[in-house]
Design an enzyme around this catalytic site. Structure first.
Site, PDB file in Angstrom:
ATOM      1  N   SER A 298       0.850  -1.192   0.000  1.00 54.61           N
ATOM      2  CA  SER A 298       0.000   0.000   0.000  1.00 54.61           C
ATOM      3  C   SER A 298       0.881   1.236   0.000  1.00 54.61           C
ATOM      4  CB  SER A 298      -0.885   0.006   1.250  1.00 54.61           C
ATOM      5  OG  SER A 298      -1.446   1.300   1.399  1.00 54.61           O
TER       6      SER A 298
ATOM      7  N   HIS B 148      -1.261  -1.413  -4.280  1.00 51.64           N
ATOM      8  CA  HIS B 148      -2.535  -1.058  -3.636  1.00 51.64           C
ATOM      9  C   HIS B 148      -2.595   0.453  -3.423  1.00 51.64           C
ATOM     10  CE1 HIS B 148      -6.032  -2.102  -1.077  1.00 51.64           C
ATOM     11  NE2 HIS B 148      -5.638  -1.127  -0.270  1.00 51.64           N
TER      12      HIS B 148
ATOM     13  N   ASP C 140      -4.878   3.509  -1.919  1.00 49.13           N
ATOM     14  CA  ASP C 140      -5.979   3.820  -1.003  1.00 49.13           C
ATOM     15  C   ASP C 140      -6.547   5.201  -1.302  1.00 49.13           C
ATOM     16  OD1 ASP C 140      -6.146   1.535   0.796  1.00 49.13           O
ATOM     17  OD2 ASP C 140      -4.103   2.085   1.388  1.00 49.13           O
TER      18      ASP C 140
ATOM     19  N   MET D  74      -9.285   7.912  -0.346  1.00 55.66           N
ATOM     20  CA  MET D  74     -10.171   8.292   0.773  1.00 55.66           C
ATOM     21  C   MET D  74     -10.703   9.698   0.543  1.00 55.66           C
ATOM     22  SD  MET D  74      -7.960   6.935   3.993  1.00 55.66           S
ATOM     23  CE  MET D  74      -6.991   5.418   3.909  1.00 55.66           C
TER      24      MET D  74
ATOM     25  N   HIS E 125      -8.436   0.853  -3.994  1.00 53.43           N
ATOM     26  CA  HIS E 125      -9.380   0.636  -2.888  1.00 53.43           C
ATOM     27  C   HIS E 125     -10.109   1.950  -2.631  1.00 53.43           C
ATOM     28  CE1 HIS E 125      -9.653  -0.455   1.713  1.00 53.43           C
ATOM     29  NE2 HIS E 125     -10.844  -0.377   1.152  1.00 53.43           N
TER      30      HIS E 125
ATOM     31  N   MET F  76     -12.373   4.181  -0.755  1.00 55.16           N
ATOM     32  CA  MET F  76     -13.042   4.430   0.536  1.00 55.16           C
ATOM     33  C   MET F  76     -13.767   5.764   0.395  1.00 55.16           C
ATOM     34  SD  MET F  76      -9.993   3.007   2.920  1.00 55.16           S
ATOM     35  CE  MET F  76      -8.841   3.083   1.558  1.00 55.16           C
TER      36      MET F  76
ATOM     37  N   MET G 113     -11.484  -6.008   5.442  1.00 54.73           N
ATOM     38  CA  MET G 113     -10.664  -5.080   6.236  1.00 54.73           C
ATOM     39  C   MET G 113     -10.387  -5.699   7.607  1.00 54.73           C
ATOM     40  SD  MET G 113     -10.046  -2.345   4.432  1.00 54.73           S
ATOM     41  CE  MET G 113      -9.193  -1.502   5.760  1.00 54.73           C
TER      42      MET G 113
ATOM     43  N   GLY H  18      -9.217   3.935   6.995  1.00 52.58           N
ATOM     44  CA  GLY H  18      -8.942   5.354   7.216  1.00 52.58           C
ATOM     45  C   GLY H  18      -7.466   5.674   7.391  1.00 52.58           C
TER      46      GLY H  18
ATOM     47  N   ASP I 285      -6.709  -6.625   4.241  1.00 56.16           N
ATOM     48  CA  ASP I 285      -6.073  -5.301   4.287  1.00 56.16           C
ATOM     49  C   ASP I 285      -6.129  -4.729   5.703  1.00 56.16           C
ATOM     50  OD1 ASP I 285      -5.187  -2.729   3.762  1.00 56.16           O
ATOM     51  OD2 ASP I 285      -6.904  -2.155   2.516  1.00 56.16           O
ATOM     52  N   GLY I 286      -4.942  -4.447   6.259  1.00 54.83           N
ATOM     53  CA  GLY I 286      -4.860  -3.756   7.541  1.00 54.83           C
ATOM     54  C   GLY I 286      -4.080  -4.534   8.580  1.00 54.83           C
ATOM     55  N   GLY I 287      -2.977  -3.943   9.047  1.00 55.45           N
ATOM     56  CA  GLY I 287      -2.209  -4.559  10.135  1.00 55.45           C
ATOM     57  C   GLY I 287      -1.487  -5.837   9.751  1.00 55.45           C
TER      58      GLY I 287
HETATM   59  C1  DX5 Z   1      -6.451   1.519   5.579  1.00 59.01           C
HETATM   60  C2  DX5 Z   1      -5.977   1.144   4.191  1.00 59.01           C
HETATM   61  C3  DX5 Z   1      -4.871   0.174   4.164  1.00 59.01           C
HETATM   62  C4  DX5 Z   1      -3.591   0.665   4.808  1.00 59.01           C
HETATM   63  C5  DX5 Z   1      -2.822  -0.533   5.283  1.00 59.01           C
HETATM   64  O1  DX5 Z   1      -7.663   2.202   5.481  1.00 59.01           O
HETATM   65  O2  DX5 Z   1      -7.043   0.573   3.454  1.00 59.01           O
HETATM   66  O3  DX5 Z   1      -4.609  -0.258   2.835  1.00 59.01           O
HETATM   67  O4  DX5 Z   1      -2.779   1.400   3.940  1.00 59.01           O
HETATM   68  O5  DX5 Z   1      -1.744  -0.084   6.038  1.00 59.01           O
HETATM   69  P1  DX5 Z   1      -0.995  -1.040   7.099  1.00 59.01           P
HETATM   70  O6  DX5 Z   1      -0.464  -2.217   6.336  1.00 59.01           O
HETATM   71  O7  DX5 Z   1       0.052  -0.153   7.656  1.00 59.01           O
HETATM   72  O8  DX5 Z   1      -2.048  -1.457   8.104  1.00 59.01           O
HETATM   73 ZN    ZN Z   2      -6.547  -0.342   1.476  1.00 58.84          ZN
END
Ligand code: DX5
Ligand code: ZN
Length: 214
Positions: free
Chosen positions: A7, A30, A32, A34, A63, A65, A136, A141, A174-176
């Site tokens: 990302s 990826h 993001d 927003m 992605h 959002m 997610m 965010g 996606d996330g963490g």
């Molecule tokens: C959060 C995004 C993710 C984010 C992931 O809203 O959709 O794609 O960039 O970042 P990490 O891998 O640091 O959790």
């Molecule tokens: Zn994402």
């Protein structure tokens, strides 16, 4: 084999081209998007996606959002997205169906994304036409949050639905994601992992990508 989508939210935007080249061993990039309404943050828009398209051969996994994403599908498709994901919470079922129809018309791959609160079954009305379901594992965010372990159950439920109704569909998480949570997510059924901090926070992003592949 597990695919990895770094990302760029965790990249240095002053050196975006350099940071995109640093992840050339990945499978997807990826992006993001927003809007400050669907999520409390504003990031990247159509012109940036068009510029990214010119500096990498990697397929762009965009992605969205954003509220009522149908308004922007054609613009992101024209900017060079290969796959677009819309959040099921971002519009009415009719709005989501329309967004998927516009993706089909534009020739881009079709994805839907689920916030942690959304149940796996919510994908059922769309599943047979999807290329990807994005689960997610943080509240959307912001990058750099911790993986929500309780989402492993949703991943497993989505995997079961995909296997039953549309085995060709990918399951992205996606996330963490880090090497440990990557293993857990893959064990639960993920086949494509997004990683921001784990890739760009590493001294050697390509080694970090290899570590996430397991
Ligand atoms: C959060 C995004 C993710 C984010 C992931 O809203 O959709 O794609 O960039 O970042 P990490 O891998 O640091 O959790
Ligand atoms: Zn994402």
């Amino acid at each position: 084999m597990t695919q990895i989508a770094p990302s760029i939210l965790a990249a240095d935007f002053v050196n975006l081209e350099r940071d995109i080249r640093r992840v050339s061993s990945a499978d997807w990039l990826h992006v993001d998007v927003m809007d400050g309404a669907f999520v409390p943050n504003i990031t990247i828009g159509v012109p940036v996606v068009a510029s990214i398209r010119r500096c990498t051969p990697l397929p762009l996994d965009v992605h969205l959002m954003i509220e009522k994403p149908v308004r922007y599908i054609e613009a992101f498709a024209k900017a060079g997205a290969d796959l677009l994901s819309v959040h099921l919470e971002a519009d009415s079922p009719a709005g989501i169906a329309k967004a998927l129809q516009v993706m089909e018309d534009c020739g881009v791959k079709k994805g839907v994304a689920l916030r942690p609160i959304t149940k796996a079954e919510a994908i059922l009305p769309y599943l047979e036409e999807l290329d990807l379901v994005l689960v997610m594992t943080v509240e959307p965010g912001f990058g750099g949050q911790s993986f929500l372990t309780e989402q492993l159950e949703t991943i497993a439920q989505v995997r079961a639905l995909i296997d039953r109704y549309h085995p060709g569909c990918r399951l992205e998480v996606d996330g963490g994601i880090n090497p440990q949570t990557a293993r857990q997510a893959v064990q639960a059924g993920a086949d494509l992992l997004v990683a921001g901090s784990a890739v760009y926070g590493a001294d050697d992003p390509s080694q970090a990508i290899a570590a996430l592949r397991g």
